[in-house]
Design an enzyme around this catalytic site. Structure first.
Site, PDB file in Angstrom:
ATOM      1  N   ASP A 104       0.798  -1.238   0.000  1.00  0.00           N
ATOM      2  CA  ASP A 104       0.000   0.000   0.000  1.00  0.00           C
ATOM      3  C   ASP A 104       0.831   1.288   0.000  1.00  0.00           C
ATOM      4  O   ASP A 104       1.418   1.649   1.018  1.00  0.00           O
ATOM      5  CB  ASP A 104      -0.941   0.061   1.208  1.00  0.00           C
ATOM      6  CG  ASP A 104      -1.868  -1.138   1.332  1.00  0.00           C
ATOM      7  OD1 ASP A 104      -1.406  -2.273   1.105  1.00  0.00           O
ATOM      8  OD2 ASP A 104      -3.044  -0.942   1.679  1.00  0.00           O
ATOM      9  N   GLU A 107      -4.089   1.786  -3.271  1.00  0.00           N
ATOM     10  CA  GLU A 107      -5.382   2.249  -2.736  1.00  0.00           C
ATOM     11  C   GLU A 107      -5.287   3.509  -1.875  1.00  0.00           C
ATOM     12  O   GLU A 107      -6.274   4.201  -1.693  1.00  0.00           O
ATOM     13  CB  GLU A 107      -6.084   1.141  -1.947  1.00  0.00           C
ATOM     14  CG  GLU A 107      -5.439   0.865  -0.603  1.00  0.00           C
ATOM     15  CD  GLU A 107      -6.419   0.400   0.469  1.00  0.00           C
ATOM     16  OE1 GLU A 107      -7.602   0.229   0.182  1.00  0.00           O
ATOM     17  OE2 GLU A 107      -5.967   0.226   1.614  1.00  0.00           O
ATOM     18  N   ASN A 108      -4.082   3.798  -1.335  1.00  0.00           N
ATOM     19  CA  ASN A 108      -3.918   4.976  -0.480  1.00  0.00           C
ATOM     20  C   ASN A 108      -2.968   6.002  -1.094  1.00  0.00           C
ATOM     21  O   ASN A 108      -2.465   6.887  -0.401  1.00  0.00           O
ATOM     22  CB  ASN A 108      -3.363   4.579   0.894  1.00  0.00           C
ATOM     23  CG  ASN A 108      -4.126   3.463   1.559  1.00  0.00           C
ATOM     24  OD1 ASN A 108      -3.640   2.343   1.649  1.00  0.00           O
ATOM     25  ND2 ASN A 108      -5.328   3.762   2.009  1.00  0.00           N
ATOM     26  N   ASN A 159     -10.281  -1.438  -0.115  1.00  0.00           N
ATOM     27  CA  ASN A 159     -11.484  -0.722   0.337  1.00  0.00           C
ATOM     28  C   ASN A 159     -11.465   0.782   0.050  1.00  0.00           C
ATOM     29  O   ASN A 159     -12.509   1.413   0.068  1.00  0.00           O
ATOM     30  CB  ASN A 159     -11.704  -0.960   1.834  1.00  0.00           C
ATOM     31  CG  ASN A 159     -10.499  -0.598   2.675  1.00  0.00           C
ATOM     32  OD1 ASN A 159      -9.393  -1.116   2.451  1.00  0.00           O
ATOM     33  ND2 ASN A 159     -10.672   0.293   3.617  1.00  0.00           N
ATOM     34  N   HIS A 160     -10.287   1.358  -0.184  1.00  0.00           N
ATOM     35  CA  HIS A 160     -10.234   2.807  -0.465  1.00  0.00           C
ATOM     36  C   HIS A 160     -10.357   3.148  -1.955  1.00  0.00           C
ATOM     37  O   HIS A 160     -10.233   4.316  -2.324  1.00  0.00           O
ATOM     38  CB  HIS A 160      -8.944   3.423   0.094  1.00  0.00           C
ATOM     39  CG  HIS A 160      -8.978   3.592   1.576  1.00  0.00           C
ATOM     40  ND1 HIS A 160      -9.815   4.488   2.192  1.00  0.00           N
ATOM     41  CD2 HIS A 160      -8.306   2.952   2.565  1.00  0.00           C
ATOM     42  CE1 HIS A 160      -9.648   4.410   3.501  1.00  0.00           C
ATOM     43  NE2 HIS A 160      -8.737   3.483   3.755  1.00  0.00           N
ATOM     44  N   HIS A 165      -6.700  -8.297   0.213  1.00  0.00           N
ATOM     45  CA  HIS A 165      -6.788  -7.055   0.971  1.00  0.00           C
ATOM     46  C   HIS A 165      -7.724  -7.292   2.152  1.00  0.00           C
ATOM     47  O   HIS A 165      -8.947  -7.264   2.013  1.00  0.00           O
ATOM     48  CB  HIS A 165      -7.327  -5.961   0.041  1.00  0.00           C
ATOM     49  CG  HIS A 165      -7.084  -4.592   0.575  1.00  0.00           C
ATOM     50  ND1 HIS A 165      -5.869  -3.961   0.463  1.00  0.00           N
ATOM     51  CD2 HIS A 165      -7.887  -3.738   1.255  1.00  0.00           C
ATOM     52  CE1 HIS A 165      -5.942  -2.771   1.018  1.00  0.00           C
ATOM     53  NE2 HIS A 165      -7.154  -2.613   1.519  1.00  0.00           N
ATOM     54  N   HIS A 194      -3.502  -4.119   3.282  1.00  0.00           N
ATOM     55  CA  HIS A 194      -4.535  -3.416   4.052  1.00  0.00           C
ATOM     56  C   HIS A 194      -4.144  -3.037   5.476  1.00  0.00           C
ATOM     57  O   HIS A 194      -4.497  -1.964   5.931  1.00  0.00           O
ATOM     58  CB  HIS A 194      -5.862  -4.182   4.094  1.00  0.00           C
ATOM     59  CG  HIS A 194      -6.927  -3.500   4.908  1.00  0.00           C
ATOM     60  ND1 HIS A 194      -7.503  -2.310   4.523  1.00  0.00           N
ATOM     61  CD2 HIS A 194      -7.509  -3.846   6.098  1.00  0.00           C
ATOM     62  CE1 HIS A 194      -8.416  -1.960   5.434  1.00  0.00           C
ATOM     63  NE2 HIS A 194      -8.426  -2.864   6.394  1.00  0.00           N
ATOM     64  N   HIS A 203      -1.215  -2.341   6.617  1.00  0.00           N
ATOM     65  CA  HIS A 203      -0.109  -1.378   6.560  1.00  0.00           C
ATOM     66  C   HIS A 203       1.043  -1.748   7.492  1.00  0.00           C
ATOM     67  O   HIS A 203       1.916  -0.928   7.757  1.00  0.00           O
ATOM     68  CB  HIS A 203      -0.589   0.054   6.847  1.00  0.00           C
ATOM     69  CG  HIS A 203      -1.520   0.582   5.806  1.00  0.00           C
ATOM     70  ND1 HIS A 203      -1.911   1.895   5.749  1.00  0.00           N
ATOM     71  CD2 HIS A 203      -2.142  -0.029   4.770  1.00  0.00           C
ATOM     72  CE1 HIS A 203      -2.737   2.071   4.733  1.00  0.00           C
ATOM     73  NE2 HIS A 203      -2.903   0.911   4.132  1.00  0.00           N
TER      74      HIS A 203
HETATM   75 FE   LIG Z   1      -4.213   0.471   2.570  1.00  0.00          FE
HETATM   76 FE   LIG Z   2      -7.316  -1.005   2.872  1.00  0.00          FE
END
Ligand SMILES: [Fe+2]
Ligand SMILES: [Fe+2]
Length: 261
Positions: A5, A36-37, A64-65, A153, A178, A180
């Site tokens: 991520d 995603e981030n 999810n992001h 994730h 996910h 991190h």
């Molecule tokens: Fe993430």
């Molecule tokens: Fe995530």
């Protein structure tokens, strides 16, 4: 090589600093990054996706992001048989079928090696989505490539470990994202699947999973809502390197990488 991520500008900076020499030193054939981030900690924009592709990413996975930045919806709105960049940014495959984009991509490298990447989201301590185990079965019944990487994730270690065992011998690698936080459990499972519960964030480690410490502390201390800002300090790149047999897809080596400035 799979890069965990990428979080905010600190994450993008450290990835830009290290990727060129990592790709060269390890003769990387296939680069997958979780983005995603990448946009300020929340989602990814088309221009950031373009930057990551310019750095050499073949596929960008998410989680999810993925929907945090609306601009990405249109970018991902491409036909399933396209090989455009917008087709090579994945959302979890077990989302509703009506959502933009795709959760699996099959490609061919310049040397003719076929590969597939798919992205699944866990269901434990996360918002609801379809069963990732049965979705994996469904996708694998159609994938033709032997070299297959899954970005799972998910929040719960148990769900990721279970998916690793479930897919052992059926995919080249199951790598988690996910949380991190990189986990030290990288291993080769007995049937030839490389596994790691979480690759870890590529972002600012003087933070709470990427966010400014004080803001998260206040949330925990008071329960009051507040805007989360991405942290900047102590960026690290987290990645996992996998070596495999291109003909069988079996992994023969897995190595965890963490690099600071
Ligand atoms: Fe993430
Ligand atoms: Fe995530």
């Amino acid at each position: 090589m799979f890069v965990g991520d990428i979080f905010g500008s600190a994450g993008r900076h450290i990835v830009r600093e290290h990727l060129p020499h990592l790709l060269e030193t390890h003769s990387v054939d296939l680069l997958i990054v979780n983005g995603e981030n990448a946009a300020g900690g929340f989602g990814i924009t088309p221009s950031i996706a373009e930057d990551l592709f310019d750095l050499g990413a073949h596929v960008i996975t998410t989680g999810n992001h993925i929907w945090d930045k609306r601009e990405i919806f249109e970018y991902m709105n491409v036909p399933s048989d396209s090989h455009a960049r917008g087709r090579r940014i994945l959302r979890p495959a077990n989302y509703a079928v009506t959502t933009p984009g795709f959760g699996v991509y099959e490609g061919v490298l310049a040397d003719g090696q076929a590969y597939a990447v798919f992205n699944l989201q866990g269901r434990v301590f996360m918002s609801s989505c379809d069963d990732p185990f049965r979705k994996a079965d469904e996708l694998l019944s159609k994938i033709k490539a032997k070299v297959i990487l899954l970005d799972v994730h998910a929040e719960a270690t148990s769900e990721k470990v279970a998916l690793g065992w479930y897919l052992d011998g059926r995919v080249t690698a199951v790598l988690g994202t996910h949380t991190h936080i990189p986990t030290a459990d990288e291993r080769l499972l007995p049937q030839g699947t490389a596994y790691q519960t979480d690759v870890g964030m590529s972002g600012p480690y003087d933070s709470v999973i990427g966010v400014e410490r004080e803001l998260v502390l206040q949330r925990f201390l008071t329960g009051m809502p507040g805007k989360f800002e991405p942290a900047k300090a102590n960026p690290k790149l987290c990645a996992t390197l996998i070596e495999c047999d291109g003909a069988t897809g079996r992994a023969c080596r897995i190595q965890r990488i963490m690099l600071g400035e």
